[in-house]
Write a protein that holds these residues in place. Structure first.
Motif, mmCIF file in Angstrom:
data_model
loop_
_atom_site.group_PDB
_atom_site.id
_atom_site.type_symbol
_atom_site.label_atom_id
_atom_site.label_comp_id
_atom_site.label_asym_id
_atom_site.label_seq_id
_atom_site.Cartn_x
_atom_site.Cartn_y
_atom_site.Cartn_z
ATOM 1 N N MET A 355 0.840 -1.197 0.000
ATOM 2 C CA MET A 355 0.000 0.000 0.000
ATOM 3 C C MET A 355 0.868 1.237 0.000
ATOM 4 O O MET A 355 0.622 2.200 -0.723
ATOM 5 N N ASN A 356 1.902 1.199 0.833
ATOM 6 C CA ASN A 356 2.839 2.324 0.861
ATOM 7 C C ASN A 356 3.399 2.587 -0.521
ATOM 8 O O ASN A 356 3.458 3.730 -0.981
ATOM 9 N N ASN A 357 3.823 1.507 -1.172
ATOM 10 C CA ASN A 357 4.411 1.662 -2.502
ATOM 11 C C ASN A 357 3.409 2.211 -3.498
ATOM 12 O O ASN A 357 3.719 3.088 -4.296
ATOM 13 N N VAL A 358 2.186 1.674 -3.451
ATOM 14 C CA VAL A 358 1.172 2.151 -4.406
ATOM 15 C C VAL A 358 0.904 3.632 -4.195
ATOM 16 O O VAL A 358 0.832 4.409 -5.144
ATOM 17 N N LEU A 359 0.764 4.017 -2.937
ATOM 18 C CA LEU A 359 0.501 5.425 -2.663
ATOM 19 C C LEU A 359 1.642 6.282 -3.169
ATOM 20 O O LEU A 359 1.442 7.381 -3.688
ATOM 21 N N ALA A 360 2.864 5.772 -3.007
ATOM 22 C CA ALA A 360 4.006 6.544 -3.473
ATOM 23 C C ALA A 360 3.988 6.674 -4.989
ATOM 24 O O ALA A 360 4.418 7.680 -5.539
ATOM 25 N N ASP A 361 3.464 5.659 -5.661
ATOM 26 C CA ASP A 361 3.477 5.688 -7.122
ATOM 27 C C ASP A 361 2.364 6.527 -7.730
ATOM 28 O O ASP A 361 2.412 6.865 -8.903
ATOM 29 N N LEU A 362 1.346 6.821 -6.951
ATOM 30 C CA LEU A 362 0.212 7.542 -7.530
ATOM 31 C C LEU A 362 0.621 8.944 -7.933
ATOM 32 O O LEU A 362 1.195 9.675 -7.146
ATOM 33 N N GLU B 360 2.366 15.731 2.176
ATOM 34 C CA GLU B 360 2.024 14.347 1.832
ATOM 35 C C GLU B 360 3.174 13.605 1.177
ATOM 36 O O GLU B 360 3.492 12.457 1.527
ATOM 37 N N GLU B 361 3.822 14.298 0.261
ATOM 38 C CA GLU B 361 4.876 13.592 -0.472
ATOM 39 C C GLU B 361 5.980 13.118 0.448
ATOM 40 O O GLU B 361 6.421 11.955 0.368
ATOM 41 N N THR B 362 6.420 14.014 1.324
ATOM 42 C CA THR B 362 7.488 13.612 2.243
ATOM 43 C C THR B 362 7.040 12.455 3.104
ATOM 44 O O THR B 362 7.778 11.492 3.319
ATOM 45 N N ARG B 367 7.231 6.774 4.330
ATOM 46 C CA ARG B 367 6.325 5.704 4.756
ATOM 47 C C ARG B 367 5.676 5.980 6.111
ATOM 48 O O ARG B 367 5.311 5.044 6.815
ATOM 49 N N ILE B 368 5.544 7.225 6.463
ATOM 50 C CA ILE B 368 4.892 7.496 7.747
ATOM 51 C C ILE B 368 3.492 8.061 7.561
ATOM 52 O O ILE B 368 2.801 8.358 8.522
ATOM 53 N N TYR B 369 3.095 8.188 6.308
ATOM 54 C CA TYR B 369 1.789 8.787 6.058
ATOM 55 C C TYR B 369 0.678 8.001 6.706
ATOM 56 O O TYR B 369 -0.183 8.537 7.397
#
Lengths: 505, 504
Positions: A355-362, B360-362, B367-369
């Motif tokens: 999920m973390n990765n997907v969110l990062a890719d969006l 948000e990006e940071t 990975r703390i979002y």
């Protein structure tokens, strides 16, 4: 007396070419009207493909017809259906561009297919390379012995013609590739001829003048990926254990028709095992021929959707993985829809790091798409335990979202019940529960207003809640939430344990 | 130039590993900035061997036996080739031609140095005190790998533009993008295995290098975004029997802090927040930092990093927010966390969402979002508490005798509507709370309350018949009620929350 000279005078050669004994273009042969029509079609401006100029198309046309003539297929080929030279060129370029992609990418794409239980054991990227090299070497040896000089001269001439044309287009990087090719020039031409004749393929995949950023060892000249010849529309799926024969593999045109056929049949019959089988074989054909274009994307999308409908998550996951890679190649397709599915799928598997990765890719553009927004809202609602919102979203899920959400709705209902039992005392009405937990029957079926509550009742009983259901005198059914805490807490824990997920407390 | 050899001799004599390491370092020491350049100029490939041999074997200052001298010969040969490539690359960089700087070759040549050093250890040529050499080779291997990869990416992009290719994603696939770094990861893994497999007694063992090398691996794997590989390292360290590996506390402090930080982050990412808190806290306390020490900028960065993960962890485990004093020590942290902390404290939903979105990006990158999102629960709890407090007290029990001080009891029956109003005021989106007709979605509010109760932030129960929530007051300390009046005082509020969270 003048002694006879100790040498025999021979006229010096003035050209590199040996006099061709067999004419490249059999001018004496009369062209059938079909061929003529084909040529006409090729030249029509409407059929021109962007990026392919006229000389290139003409070259290709010449090649196509030459090969057809030499292999005696002038009459047998269906020229009205045959892909035009410019289309062939485009295919070759696409294929070469993709084929020239970095090996890990290929192997990455192939891995899911390989790892699936029924997936093809054939790894095109690797073993096809081996096979080609092996082929080359083998036919190399035999060609040197067997081929009569005449034939050799002929093809040499033909290849040279083509190559001089290409030299103008080559970039610096291709010089290396060129050197490699030049080395085996004569032998390679032999090999190619023999191969072409063996397979009966007329449109030879020529070395593309498109981008080439990899070392020459990856691309053996003109012996590109396999081209199938099978024309059958339907084909069962068999796991490959060895490189397939071209006669069993369907070429692109046939595959396109096959997809349409499968879709129509699915709509009519909804026979999942048959459809799945057909689609897998379609995918297999696409993979062994290294075809990565809109058709590939469409096939995977179709299969993914059908798998979702039938709750076949294994197949769905495979398709999803492939689609992800394919979308990166910017081939189009329904990215909005499938990104949303992906998010929902990860919610289902409770995979935090994914999920973390997907969110990062969006990308911000992705987040504008309504389906993706919906999926993100589902995620947010579930993350904070907001079951109320979740069930609302469940009702509004776009595309085939409801199927994915169906997978998680049971456990979410249990989670909601656990919270409700903890909080609501002494009891709650069944209607409330049915409403909250989205047990409403379809609006269209207005006659059976009690269907929803009844389903809710079934659900409660199924998880051990019968003892807490009370019927009051006024017909109202109540659920003694206060006393049911332990039962539903246990049920919830069991449901979440199954996925190896951590409870969202 | 002589300085290098005198350092070398001195190091050998005094068994000073760190000094020894500096002799093969890519960075010249401050005392001798032209060292690499001089070294390069001192000899040439033709006479390299003889010159080195002269320095190593026939040097009256050095007492190396033949085999060891040979080993050093290999190493310095590789080192020489390396300096050639490094100087070329640096020259290109300095001459404003960064694209031509061939970091790839630098990396490869440094890898040769690394191989030579590893061979030395494999042949048991080096004693344990020399392990700082391993540190040097490992550390710079990583650095050069990153440089090489960056360059490769740049070059790739250039050719793409030149050839008119638009499929950047295809050619820049992450596997090719991090090619050198992946290779570096493998090499570091080799060193790790090398150190792990040392059978010598602990006093003289390479195992003392383990934590440093482990830290190097972590840094590399994190960059490659493969947390699972990091876990392997952790596992192999844990698999060591107690007698075989010295306790972490016996290692140099620097190693300890870094190691604790990374294993803390790994725990965090695996959602094991208790363990994460422990480790990160330990790292934080051990981290070399004092507010007055402004000279060390590096340690402040470490502290920031630790806190970046410690703050969300604490948020989750104990519902604690960072104090303003803590955040103000670093502008970075303030920027990141202050808005969120403030929003939670004041129970302002719209501010909270805005704060999350702003960075948000940071947050996502770190990975703390997802963890910070859970702060929303805290926020809601605070909000509900305010409603509770604002409800005032119960009318005093009728018929109380004069003079008897009846304890003031807060009103416990609170209509759901009041919570809905509070939510509205706090900025909850209309779509979430409204029922589409301008009214209030009562069930939605109930759901939020139910969650609060479920998560043990509140004690009470909802009665739908009366549209109220009954908050239990039986377990409340009456003292707390009095303190709550001092809402304005932030410090007290912290304390208050701590008390409550402990209780509940």
């Amino acid at each position: 007396m003048q002694a006879a000279p100790a040498y025999t005078a021979v006229a010096a050669r003035h050209t590199l070419q040996r006099p061709a004994t067999i004419p490249i273009k059999p001018q004496k042969v009369s062209w059938s009207p079909n061929v003529r029509l084909y040529v006409q079609r090729a030249f029509e401006p409407d059929n021109a493909v962007q990026g392919i100029d006229l000389p290139a198309m003409q070259d290709k046309l010449k090649v196509v017809i030459t090969n057809a003539a030499e292999s005696g297929q002038l009459e047998t080929i269906d020229w009205s259906q045959y892909p035009l030279p410019q289309h062939l060129i485009k295919e070759d370029r696409d294929r070469a561009a993709v084929y020239g992609a970095h090996d890990p990418l290929l192997t990455n794409i192939n891995v899911p297919i390989m790892s699936s239980p029924a997936g093809g054991a054939y790894s095109p990227g690797l073993s096809s390379k081996k096979r080609k090299n092996g082929d080359l070497e083998m036919s190399d040896a035999e060609s040197r012995d067997i081929t009569p000089p005449g034939k050799r001269k002929n093809t040499k001439g033909g290849l040279e013609d083509r190559l001089t044309g290409k030299n103008k287009n080559q970039s610096k990087k291709e010089k290396k590739a060129e050197a490699f090719r030049a080395r085996d020039l004569g032998a390679n031409a032999e090999v190619l001829e023999k191969r072409r004749q063996r397979f009966g393929v007329v449109g030879s995949p020529e070395p593309s003048s498109f981008v080439r950023s990899r070392s020459p060892s990856l691309e053996t000249p003109s012996s590109g990926p396999l081209i199938g010849t099978c024309q059958k529309l339907e084909k069962s799926y068999f796991r490959l254990t060895a490189p397939p024969f071209p006669e069993t593999v369907r070429p692109l045109a046939v595959l396109e028709k096959a997809l349409l056929h499968i879709r129509t049949k699915w709509k009519q019959e909804h026979n999942y095992s048959y459809t799945c089988d057909q689609l897998k074989s379609l995918r297999q054909d696409l993979t062994v021929q290294h075809i990565k274009n809109e058709l590939t994307v469409k096939t995977y999308e179709v299969h993914a959707r059908i798998a979702l409908e039938k709750k076949d998550l294994g197949e769905y996951n495979q398709c999803q993985t492939q689609l992800r890679a394919l979308y990166k190649l910017k081939l189009g397709g329904k990215q909005e829809e499938f990104t949303a599915y992906r998010i929902l799928y990860i919610i289902f598997t409770c995979n935090r790091s994914d999920m973390n990765n997907v969110l990062a890719d969006l990308t911000p553009a992705d987040k504008q798409m309504p389906a993706v927004q919906h999926a993100l809202k589902v995620r947010a609602a579930l993350a904070s335990g907001n079951y109320h919102k979740f069930f609302r979203l469940y009702r509004d899920a776009p595309f085939l979202g409801p199927y994915l959400l169906d997978m998680i709705i049971d456990r979410e209902r249990l989670a909601a019940m656990a919270a409700i039992c903890r909080t609501y005392k002494p009891d709650v009405s069944l209607h409330f529960l049915a409403q909250e937990l989205a047990f409403n029957s379809d609006d269209s079926d207005g006659s059976d207003a009690d269907a929803g509550p009844r389903q809710c009742l079934d659900f409660l009983c199924h998880h051990g809640g019968e003892s807490f259901i009370e019927r009051k005198e006024d017909g109202d059914v109540r659920f003694a939430a206060g006393r049911a805490t332990a039962v539903f807490e246990g049920a919830r824990a069991a449901a979440f344990r199954g996925i190896d997920a951590k409870p969202r407390k | 130039m002589e300085a290098l050899w005198s350092d070398f001799a001195l190091a050998q004599r005094t068994s000073d590993g760190y000094l020894l390491g500096t002799t093969i370092s890519p960075e010249p020491p401050k005392s001798d900035p032209a060292r690499l350049y001089n070294f390069h100029r001192w000899t040439n490939p033709g006479s390299l061997q003889t010159d080195l041999r002269y320095k190593l074997q026939y040097n009256p200052n050095l007492k190396l036996d033949k085999k060891e001298a040979n080993t050093w010969l290999d190493i310095f040969t590789a080192y020489y080739n390396f300096t050639t490539t490094l100087l070329a690359a640096e020259e290109a960089k300095n001459a404003q031609r960064p694209r031509e700087a061939d970091w790839s070759t630098v990396y490869e040549s440094w890898k040769n140095v690394l191989n030579a050093v590893i061979r030395a250890y494999q042949n048991e040529m080096f004693e344990a005190w020399t392990i700082p050499c391993l540190y040097i080779v490992g550390k710079y291997l990583r650095i050069f790998a990153i440089k090489a990869d960056d360059n490769a990416a740049l070059a790739q992009r250039d050719t793409d533009v030149a050839l008119g290719v638009h499929d950047e994603d295809m050619s820049n696939s992450s596997s090719s993008r991090n090619e050198k770094l992946e290779d570096a990861a493998r090499q570091i893994g080799r060193i790790f295995a090398l150190c792990l497999g040392d059978r010598s007694p602990l006093d003289d063992s390479r195992k003392w290098a383990l934590y440093y090398i482990a830290n190097l691996s972590f840094k590399t794997y994190f960059r490659l975004n493969s947390i699972s590989l990091s876990k392997n390292i952790l596992r192999s360290l844990q698999a060591q029997a107690p007698g075989e590996l010295p306790e972490l506390s016996a290692f140099p402090r620097a190693h300890q802090v870094t190691f604790k930080y990374y294993s803390g982050v790994i725990d965090f990412l695996s959602e094991d927040y208790k363990a994460a808190e422990e480790k990160l806290l330990a790292a934080y306390e051990m981290c070399l930092y004092s507010p007055t020490n402004t000279t060390t900028t590096t340690t402040s960065r470490n502290r920031d990093l630790i806190l970046t993960y410690l703050i969300p962890t604490k948020l989750l485990t104990s519902g604690l927010l960072p104090t303003i004093a803590l955040l103000s020590s670093s502008p970075n942290l303030t920027h990141l966390f202050q808005p969120i902390a403030h929003a939670i404290k004041t129970a302002n939903l719209s501010a909270f969402h805005a704060a999350l979105a702003a960075n948000e990006e940071t947050f996502i990158k770190r990975r703390i979002y997802l963890t910070l999102e859970r702060g929303r629960d805290l926020l809601l709890r605070n909000l509900f508490r305010k409603v509770f407090v604002a409800g005032g007290y119960e009318p005093s029990a009728a018929g109380a005798a004069e003079g008897v001080v009846t304890e003031k009891v807060r009103r416990t029956r609170i209509p759901i509507r009041e919570f809905a109003a509070a939510l509205r005021m706090a900025g909850m989106a209309e779509e979430e709370i409204g029922d589409g007709e301008g009214g209030v979605d009562e069930e939605g509010v109930e759901c939020l309350l139910a969650n609060c109760v479920y998560k043990n932030y509140m004690k009470g129960y909802i009665s739908r018949d009366h549209d109220l929530i009954l908050i239990s007051h039986l377990d409340d300390d009456d003292d707390d009620d009095d303190d709550v009046d001092d809402d304005k005082d932030d410090g007290k509020l912290e304390q208050q929350k701590r008390k409550m969270s402990k209780k509940w």
